[in-house]
Scaffold this motif. Structure first.
Motif, PDB file in Angstrom:
ATOM      1  N   LEU A 256       0.826  -1.197   0.000  1.00 55.65           N
ATOM      2  CA  LEU A 256       0.000   0.000   0.000  1.00 55.65           C
ATOM      3  C   LEU A 256       0.865   1.253   0.000  1.00 55.65           C
ATOM      4  O   LEU A 256       1.849   1.345   0.741  1.00 55.65           O
ATOM      5  N   SER A 257       0.479   2.205  -0.830  1.00 60.15           N
ATOM      6  CA  SER A 257       1.089   3.534  -0.813  1.00 60.15           C
ATOM      7  C   SER A 257      -0.020   4.578  -0.668  1.00 60.15           C
ATOM      8  O   SER A 257      -1.123   4.391  -1.180  1.00 60.15           O
ATOM      9  N   LEU A 258       0.291   5.658   0.033  1.00 58.82           N
ATOM     10  CA  LEU A 258      -0.675   6.738   0.248  1.00 58.82           C
ATOM     11  C   LEU A 258      -0.078   8.063  -0.187  1.00 58.82           C
ATOM     12  O   LEU A 258       1.138   8.264  -0.104  1.00 58.82           O
ATOM     13  N   GLU A 259      -0.945   8.956  -0.625  1.00 53.98           N
ATOM     14  CA  GLU A 259      -0.509  10.309  -0.952  1.00 53.98           C
ATOM     15  C   GLU A 259      -1.625  11.290  -0.651  1.00 53.98           C
ATOM     16  O   GLU A 259      -2.808  10.954  -0.710  1.00 53.98           O
ATOM     17  N   ASN A 260      -1.238  12.494  -0.288  1.00 47.36           N
ATOM     18  CA  ASN A 260      -2.184  13.592  -0.165  1.00 47.36           C
ATOM     19  C   ASN A 260      -2.271  14.306  -1.502  1.00 47.36           C
ATOM     20  O   ASN A 260      -1.265  14.465  -2.208  1.00 47.36           O
ATOM     21  N   VAL A 261      -3.485  14.733  -1.857  1.00 53.40           N
ATOM     22  CA  VAL A 261      -3.706  15.415  -3.130  1.00 53.40           C
ATOM     23  C   VAL A 261      -4.328  16.776  -2.856  1.00 53.40           C
ATOM     24  O   VAL A 261      -5.284  16.883  -2.091  1.00 53.40           O
ATOM     25  N   ALA A 262      -3.766  17.783  -3.467  1.00 58.65           N
ATOM     26  CA  ALA A 262      -4.321  19.137  -3.387  1.00 58.65           C
ATOM     27  C   ALA A 262      -4.602  19.621  -4.805  1.00 58.65           C
ATOM     28  O   ALA A 262      -3.737  19.521  -5.680  1.00 58.65           O
ATOM     29  N   ILE A 263      -5.812  20.095  -5.040  1.00 62.46           N
ATOM     30  CA  ILE A 263      -6.184  20.642  -6.336  1.00 62.46           C
ATOM     31  C   ILE A 263      -5.925  22.138  -6.310  1.00 62.46           C
ATOM     32  O   ILE A 263      -6.517  22.867  -5.502  1.00 62.46           O
ATOM     33  N   ASP A 266      -4.745  27.896 -11.164  1.00 63.47           N
ATOM     34  CA  ASP A 266      -3.918  29.055 -11.464  1.00 63.47           C
ATOM     35  C   ASP A 266      -4.783  30.261 -11.814  1.00 63.47           C
ATOM     36  O   ASP A 266      -6.027  30.196 -11.787  1.00 63.47           O
ATOM     37  N   ASN A 267      -4.124  31.370 -12.150  1.00 61.40           N
ATOM     38  CA  ASN A 267      -4.867  32.605 -12.412  1.00 61.40           C
ATOM     39  C   ASN A 267      -5.685  32.558 -13.696  1.00 61.40           C
ATOM     40  O   ASN A 267      -6.475  33.451 -13.967  1.00 61.40           O
ATOM     41  N   LYS A 268      -5.489  31.510 -14.501  1.00 59.79           N
ATOM     42  CA  LYS A 268      -6.288  31.336 -15.708  1.00 59.79           C
ATOM     43  C   LYS A 268      -7.443  30.363 -15.500  1.00 59.79           C
ATOM     44  O   LYS A 268      -8.155  30.031 -16.444  1.00 59.79           O
ATOM     45  N   GLY A 269      -7.588  29.890 -14.267  1.00 57.11           N
ATOM     46  CA  GLY A 269      -8.678  28.969 -13.959  1.00 57.11           C
ATOM     47  C   GLY A 269      -8.383  27.526 -14.285  1.00 57.11           C
ATOM     48  O   GLY A 269      -9.276  26.677 -14.208  1.00 57.11           O
ATOM     49  N   LYS A 270      -7.139  27.214 -14.632  1.00 52.73           N
ATOM     50  CA  LYS A 270      -6.770  25.845 -14.963  1.00 52.73           C
ATOM     51  C   LYS A 270      -6.381  25.102 -13.695  1.00 52.73           C
ATOM     52  O   LYS A 270      -5.518  25.543 -12.940  1.00 52.73           O
ATOM     53  N   ALA A 271      -7.028  23.952 -13.467  1.00 49.32           N
ATOM     54  CA  ALA A 271      -6.778  23.171 -12.251  1.00 49.32           C
ATOM     55  C   ALA A 271      -5.675  22.148 -12.490  1.00 49.32           C
ATOM     56  O   ALA A 271      -5.526  21.600 -13.589  1.00 49.32           O
ATOM     57  N   SER A 272      -4.880  21.885 -11.458  1.00 49.52           N
ATOM     58  CA  SER A 272      -3.827  20.879 -11.523  1.00 49.52           C
ATOM     59  C   SER A 272      -3.679  20.218 -10.162  1.00 49.52           C
ATOM     60  O   SER A 272      -4.053  20.797  -9.134  1.00 49.52           O
ATOM     61  N   GLU A 273      -3.164  19.010 -10.164  1.00 53.95           N
ATOM     62  CA  GLU A 273      -2.976  18.263  -8.921  1.00 53.95           C
ATOM     63  C   GLU A 273      -1.554  18.431  -8.388  1.00 53.95           C
ATOM     64  O   GLU A 273      -0.592  18.390  -9.147  1.00 53.95           O
ATOM     65  N   LYS A 274      -1.457  18.589  -7.080  1.00 58.57           N
ATOM     66  CA  LYS A 274      -0.172  18.559  -6.404  1.00 58.57           C
ATOM     67  C   LYS A 274      -0.231  17.424  -5.387  1.00 58.57           C
ATOM     68  O   LYS A 274      -1.091  17.422  -4.503  1.00 58.57           O
ATOM     69  N   THR A 275       0.660  16.449  -5.531  1.00 62.15           N
ATOM     70  CA  THR A 275       0.625  15.282  -4.652  1.00 62.15           C
ATOM     71  C   THR A 275       1.832  15.260  -3.727  1.00 62.15           C
ATOM     72  O   THR A 275       2.924  15.714  -4.088  1.00 62.15           O
ATOM     73  N   THR A 276       1.607  14.726  -2.539  1.00 66.85           N
ATOM     74  CA  THR A 276       2.668  14.574  -1.543  1.00 66.85           C
ATOM     75  C   THR A 276       2.616  13.153  -0.996  1.00 66.85           C
ATOM     76  O   THR A 276       1.569  12.717  -0.494  1.00 66.85           O
ATOM     77  N   ASP A 277       3.715  12.437  -1.089  1.00 61.47           N
ATOM     78  CA  ASP A 277       3.757  11.063  -0.588  1.00 61.47           C
ATOM     79  C   ASP A 277       3.642  11.044   0.930  1.00 61.47           C
ATOM     80  O   ASP A 277       4.257  11.851   1.636  1.00 61.47           O
ATOM     81  N   VAL A 278       2.833  10.126   1.426  1.00 56.46           N
ATOM     82  CA  VAL A 278       2.657   9.947   2.867  1.00 56.46           C
ATOM     83  C   VAL A 278       3.300   8.647   3.325  1.00 56.46           C
ATOM     84  O   VAL A 278       3.938   8.581   4.379  1.00 56.46           O
ATOM     85  N   LEU A 279       3.161   7.628   2.518  1.00 51.32           N
ATOM     86  CA  LEU A 279       3.641   6.291   2.872  1.00 51.32           C
ATOM     87  C   LEU A 279       3.864   5.535   1.560  1.00 51.32           C
ATOM     88  O   LEU A 279       3.119   5.720   0.600  1.00 51.32           O
ATOM     89  N   GLU A 280       4.875   4.661   1.529  1.00 49.81           N
ATOM     90  CA  GLU A 280       5.172   3.963   0.280  1.00 49.81           C
ATOM     91  C   GLU A 280       5.507   2.497   0.544  1.00 49.81           C
ATOM     92  O   GLU A 280       6.348   2.182   1.387  1.00 49.81           O
ATOM     93  N   TYR A 281       4.818   1.624  -0.164  1.00 46.74           N
ATOM     94  CA  TYR A 281       5.090   0.188  -0.213  1.00 46.74           C
ATOM     95  C   TYR A 281       5.039  -0.487   1.167  1.00 46.74           C
ATOM     96  O   TYR A 281       5.967  -1.176   1.592  1.00 46.74           O
ATOM     97  N   LEU A 282       3.944  -0.265   1.879  1.00 52.36           N
ATOM     98  CA  LEU A 282       3.721  -0.948   3.153  1.00 52.36           C
ATOM     99  C   LEU A 282       3.022  -2.279   2.880  1.00 52.36           C
ATOM    100  O   LEU A 282       1.986  -2.321   2.211  1.00 52.36           O
ATOM    101  N   ARG A 283       3.575  -3.367   3.387  1.00 48.25           N
ATOM    102  CA  ARG A 283       2.958  -4.678   3.169  1.00 48.25           C
ATOM    103  C   ARG A 283       1.627  -4.767   3.900  1.00 48.25           C
ATOM    104  O   ARG A 283       1.526  -4.395   5.073  1.00 48.25           O
TER     105      ARG A 283
END
Length: 301
Positions: A256-263, A266-283
């Motif tokens: 299992l891997s987890l990440e936080n996602v923030a939408i 920008d000033n043109k109204g275009k949305a993009s994702e910013k992800t931050t790893d929380v945990l990686e490859y936990l059995r």
């Protein structure tokens, strides 16, 4: 009850897998180097060079990542060093192509007040002679730095600044070429089934992991109820995301891997994702893997 473990690459590899990476990686660098140099040579807009360099590194990195996966190389250290060597080969190769074009350079044609390009011819024998003569290639770099190889707004770039530009290009190429295949070698692999785990992104978002340390501690102590579906309305700007890595032929291979996602918008109204790893490859035990897949497997209507 022991805490779940994180995946650790076995470090295993085969001679055939290494040869696959080295031979085909060496070959893949050749057309990419030619395309890269010709693009740099003929595109008159200097500020596009950064994107051309990024493309060179990304394409070569992707090729080496694919070869790492095909060769089932599970040693990140070995893959990293081989990829580093192949990046240097690609860097040297593109200089050989560039010098060949430089030796065949003819008249410079203006495309207005701010752009121009130089006509050139490619001679295969000159290229091979250059390729087999590293002292010549390396010896030309100081001469090119003194004279400059391009200009912007009428100013010829040379000296220390040109060296810094070359260094930046080298770092981009090396880092991308090194990181992508090395990351593949770190992906969970089932030694029992002799296959890579497949990445499965669960569609239902999770409640944001505001305290990453608390989330890791909870899951390491098998508190799976810590993971809950997100209850906010659709379109929320912050949420968590779950990824499973499962081997198709090995039910016990589940990580299992987890990440936080923030939408972000920008000033043109275009949305993009910013992800931050929380945990990686936990059995994760197979039973819990199935429970979490069910819990986060569907987005409510």
């Amino acid at each position: 009850m022991s805490a779940p473990a994180y995946y650790q690459p076995s470090g295993r590899f085969t001679v055939s897998g290494v040869l696959l990476l080295v031979i085909l990686g060496t070959a893949a660098a050749v057309p990419l180097a030619f395309v890269y140099v010709y693009a740099i040579w003929y595109i008159p807009f200097i500020y596009i060079n950064l994107f051309v360099t990024l493309g060179f590194g990304l394409l070569l990195g992707y090729a080496l990542k694919t070869l790492t996966k095909s060769g089932k190389l599970r040693s990140p250290a070995l893959v990293g060093w081989l990829s580093f060597a192949l990046a240097l080969w690609a860097w040297y190769l593109q200089w050989c192509v560039y010098l060949t074009l430089l030796f065949g350079a003819g008249e410079t044609e203006s495309l207005g007040s701010r752009a121009s390009f130089t006509h050139t011819t490619f001679e295969a024998d000159v290229f091979l002679g250059t390729l087999l003569n590293p002292p010549l290639v390396l010896g030309m770099l100081p001469r090119l730095a003194d004279e400059g190889t391009w200009s912007i707004f009428g100013v010829t770039i040379s000296g220390i600044f040109l060296y810094l530009v070359w260094l930046a290009e080298l770092l981009i190429l090396v880092l991308l070429t090194w990181n992508m295949p090395r990351s593949q070698a770190e992906v969970p692999f089932s030694e029992l089934a002799d296959e890579w785990a497949e990445k499965i992104t669960l569609p239902q978002p999770a409640t944001p992991f505001a305290d990453a340390a608390a989330t890791k501690l909870a899951l390491e102590t098998a508190d799976w109820n810590h993971l809950q579906p997100h209850t906010e309305p659709d379109g929320t700007a912050h949420f968590g995301r779950l990824h499973f890595f499962r081997a198709p032929s090995d039910p016990d291979c589940c990580f299992l891997s987890l990440e936080n996602v923030a939408i972000e918008t920008d000033n043109k109204g275009k949305a993009s994702e910013k992800t931050t790893d929380v945990l990686e490859y936990l059995r994760v035990p197979p039973r819990v893997c199935q429970e979490l897949s069910t819990r986060f497997g569907a987005v409510p209507a």
